[in-house]
Design a protein around this motif. Structure first.
Motif, PDB file in Angstrom:
ATOM      1  N   HIS A 108       0.834  -1.208   0.000  1.00  0.00           N
ATOM      2  CA  HIS A 108       0.000   0.000   0.000  1.00  0.00           C
ATOM      3  C   HIS A 108       0.869   1.259   0.000  1.00  0.00           C
ATOM      4  CE1 HIS A 108      -3.459   2.554   0.767  1.00  0.00           C
ATOM      5  NE2 HIS A 108      -2.828   3.092   1.825  1.00  0.00           N
ATOM      6  N   ARG A 145       2.477   1.725  -3.418  1.00  0.00           N
ATOM      7  CA  ARG A 145       1.596   2.312  -4.415  1.00  0.00           C
ATOM      8  C   ARG A 145       1.457   3.835  -4.179  1.00  0.00           C
ATOM      9  NH1 ARG A 145      -0.890  -1.443  -7.498  1.00  0.00           N
ATOM     10  NH2 ARG A 145      -0.796  -3.599  -6.756  1.00  0.00           N
ATOM     11  N   ASP A 146       1.366   4.220  -2.896  1.00  0.00           N
ATOM     12  CA  ASP A 146       1.323   5.666  -2.595  1.00  0.00           C
ATOM     13  C   ASP A 146       2.575   6.347  -3.091  1.00  0.00           C
ATOM     14  OD1 ASP A 146      -1.159   5.411  -1.500  1.00  0.00           O
ATOM     15  OD2 ASP A 146      -0.461   5.352   0.598  1.00  0.00           O
ATOM     16  N   ARG A 163       2.410   6.798  -6.759  1.00  0.00           N
ATOM     17  CA  ARG A 163       1.547   7.920  -7.151  1.00  0.00           C
ATOM     18  C   ARG A 163       2.248   9.263  -6.917  1.00  0.00           C
ATOM     19  NH1 ARG A 163      -2.451   4.462  -4.939  1.00  0.00           N
ATOM     20  NH2 ARG A 163      -2.276   5.502  -2.892  1.00  0.00           N
ATOM     21  N   LYS A 164       2.956   9.347  -5.796  1.00  0.00           N
ATOM     22  CA  LYS A 164       3.648  10.604  -5.518  1.00  0.00           C
ATOM     23  C   LYS A 164       4.779  10.821  -6.516  1.00  0.00           C
ATOM     24  CE  LYS A 164       2.561  10.766  -0.599  1.00  0.00           C
ATOM     25  NZ  LYS A 164       1.731  11.990  -0.753  1.00  0.00           N
ATOM     26  N   LEU A 170       7.595   9.464   2.888  1.00  0.00           N
ATOM     27  CA  LEU A 170       6.965   8.161   2.676  1.00  0.00           C
ATOM     28  C   LEU A 170       8.015   7.063   2.452  1.00  0.00           C
ATOM     29  CD1 LEU A 170       4.373   6.569   2.335  1.00  0.00           C
ATOM     30  CD2 LEU A 170       4.332   7.215  -0.082  1.00  0.00           C
TER      31      LEU A 170
END
Length: 574
Positions: free
Chosen positions: A113, A116-117, A120-121, A162
């Motif tokens: 998860h 994937r974040d 996207r970033k 992140l």
């Protein structure tokens, strides 16, 4: 049959099979645990490697994104086409790293998860960078204004934060996997050590029980084998003793049939060589004068060489009349007739056994070998010595009777028959040893006239007196004989011509100063003529020596009597 040995029951025999089965089960369990542990270790290694790959892709994604950002900023500031090309080529790398990170974390939903974040970033940041690059291409001034108000900084900070979270989680997961691997390795090690230890203890107890039983079996087998060996040795010893007794009985019978001492000695040497082949030595016979012992026979190989001729005082056995045994430099005093010891730990031994009968020394048995003799061999040698001593006494008595028949009754010297028998033997002995031998032929001057004038009784008295003089002047090994009438012969073994000439002059002078008293009348002195002959090589015969000496005697008479003539020198000058 051998007595059976009672066997004691083994208390642990009933537990052997269970112990063996339990040991096998433990070893099998240890094997299974080892295989499982190896597979778990391989799986853990793969997961650890997977964690390192995830960490690497996180770093690669962040680094690739920063590369795109740096290339785009450099292009906007410098308008260099190379930086623009670098910017374009770095974008796929950042997207590819983000995609691989998502794929790597597919097994871990929380991390997937976050991945994937992060992807996207990354895409959001790349989109923003691409917008500024496109704007710069159309309106550089507006692009600089938008760059100042862009959210690029915030996007990059969120992306980095992140990534840091993912790193921390992956590192925690890596530490957990390391701990789990260590725990499993420790557990597996304990299980393997415990299983192998228990199995080894059970196997050791099992082997100890088997070893004790095998040792007892070997002891019984060894005792049985030793009993068989002792039985065979006893039977062999009885057989050997029987054969020796038979040989001794046969030897005793043969001794009674011997004609002379040499036969008895040769037979004794042959018997000892057959019965005790490991020893060697020789047989000695004492001469009638008791001053020399001469080798009469040899047997085997002498390990300690003894002299061919020895004086009785050189041998402790002859001195004491008892057996004398010596080994190396140890034990009793060494006899003088033996070669010197080698020194150190010399294993060779020597045994001297006197031949005695009626408290009289007759000869000697001298034996030697590498190893000390056994008691049975000593008893055998002593038995042989006793039988040989009795045989020597009988043979010497017989020889004494024979010799008496060879003596001249008037002078006490040997007669012509004895001379003919012994001159041959002495000449051969001296030739064999490369020694000279001399012969003196002696004749009383004018004996016929003395006999006619004073009578036969006075002549016999003169002959007896000359015989006494010769007997007193010759050595024990010399042979003095009455050759016939007023002629005498003297054999001088081991005497060369010069020494024989001196001996002849002594005899001539002694006879020339001798007087006799007969019927209250004193007669003499008488003179004599002497012829000398000496052996020159090993081809001469007794007859040749006597002929040379006789010719020299007649030459002495022809030259005026009362003199000595060397026949060999006369032949050389003739």
């Amino acid at each position: 049959m051998l007595p059976s040995q009672p066997t004691r029951p083994q208390p642990y025999r009933a537990y052997r099979l269970p112990a063996f089965l339990l040991s096998a089960m433990l070893l099998a369990a240890v094997g299974v645990a080892t295989v499982w542990g190896l597979r778990e270790f391989a799986s853990s290694s793969q997961w650890v490697e997977h964690s390192y790959q995830v960490l690497g892709e996180i770093e690669a994604t962040v680094a690739a994104t920063r590369t795109v950002e740096s290339s785009a900023r450099g292009y906007r500031l410098t308008d260099r086409s190379t930086l623009h090309a670098e910017y374009l080529t770095s974008i796929p790398g950042a997207l590819s790293s983000a995609g691989r990170l998502v794929a790597l974390t597919a097994d871990n939903p929380p991390q997937n998860h976050l991945a994937r974040d992060l992807e996207r970033k990354v895409r959001a940041r790349l989109t923003e960078i691409d917008r500024l690059v496109e704007l710069h291409s159309r309106d550089p001034a507006q692009a600089r204004i938008d760059a100042q108000t862009s959210k690029g900084y915030e996007q990059m900070r969120e992306l980095t934060a992140l990534a840091q979270v993912m790193r921390e989680r992956e590192r925690a997961l890596l530490a957990a996997r390391h701990a789990r691997s260590e725990h499993r390795a420790s557990l597996l090690t304990a299980l393997v050590v415990l299983g192998i230890g228990l199995a080894m203890v059970l196997l050791a107890l099992l082997m100890y029980s088997l070893w004790r039983e095998n040792r007892r079996s070997r002891e019984l087998e060894r005792e049985t084998r030793q009993a068989l060996i002792d039985l065979e040795a006893s039977a062999s010893e009885r057989h050997l003793l029987t054969e020796r007794h038979r040989s001794l009985s046969h030897y005793a019978g043969l001794l009674q049939s011997c004609q002379n001492l040499q036969e008895a000695m040769d037979m004794t040497a042959h018997l000892i060589a057959d019965l005790i082949p490991s020893i060697g030595g020789r047989c000695y016979i004492l001469r009638a004068s008791q001053n020399l012992a001469e080798t009469a026979a040899r047997f085997g190989e002498e390990k300690i060489v003894s002299a061919d001729l020895l004086h009785p005082n050189d041998c402790w056995a002859l001195r004491r009349g008892q057996l004398q045994q010596v080994q190396g430099d140890r034990g009793a005093v060494r006899c003088n007739h033996l070669e010197p010891a080698r020194g150190g730990d010399d294993p060779r031994w020597n045994l001297c056994v006197p031949l005695m009968a009626q408290n009289t020394s007759l000869g000697l048995l001298c034996l030697s070998g590498e190893q000390p003799p056994q008691d049975a061999d000593l008893l055998l040698i002593q038995s042989i010595a006793e039988q040989l001593s009795q045989a020597i006494v009988n043979l010497q008595l017989r020889e004494t009777l024979r010799v008496q028949s060879l003596r001249d009754p008037l002078t006490g010297l040997f007669n012509r028959r004895y001379l003919e028998e012994n001159l041959q033997r002495e000449l051969l002995r001296c030739q064999r040893r490369k020694l000279p031998l001399s012969v003196l032929m002696l004749d009383i001057d004018h004996f016929k006239r003395f006999n006619d004038t004073h009578g036969h009784a006075a002549g016999d008295a003169l002959l007896a007196r000359v015989g006494q003089v010769l007997h007193d002047l010759v050595r024990n090994e010399d042979i003095a004989c009455r050759y016939g009438g007023e002629e005498f012969t003297i054999v001088l073994p081991e005497t060369d011509a010069a020494t024989a000439l001196k001996r002849a002059e002594q005899i001539r002078a002694a006879i020339g100063s001798t007087t006799i008293l007969h019927l209250r009348q004193t007669f003499g002195p008488a003179t004599c003529s002497i012829g000398l002959a000496t052996s020159q090589d090993d081809r001469e015969t007794p007859q040749q020596l006597l002929q040379i000496a006789d010719a020299a005697l007649y030459r002495a008479k022809g030259e005026g009597r009362d003199r000595v003539v060397d026949g060999n020198r006369a032949l050389a000058t003739a």
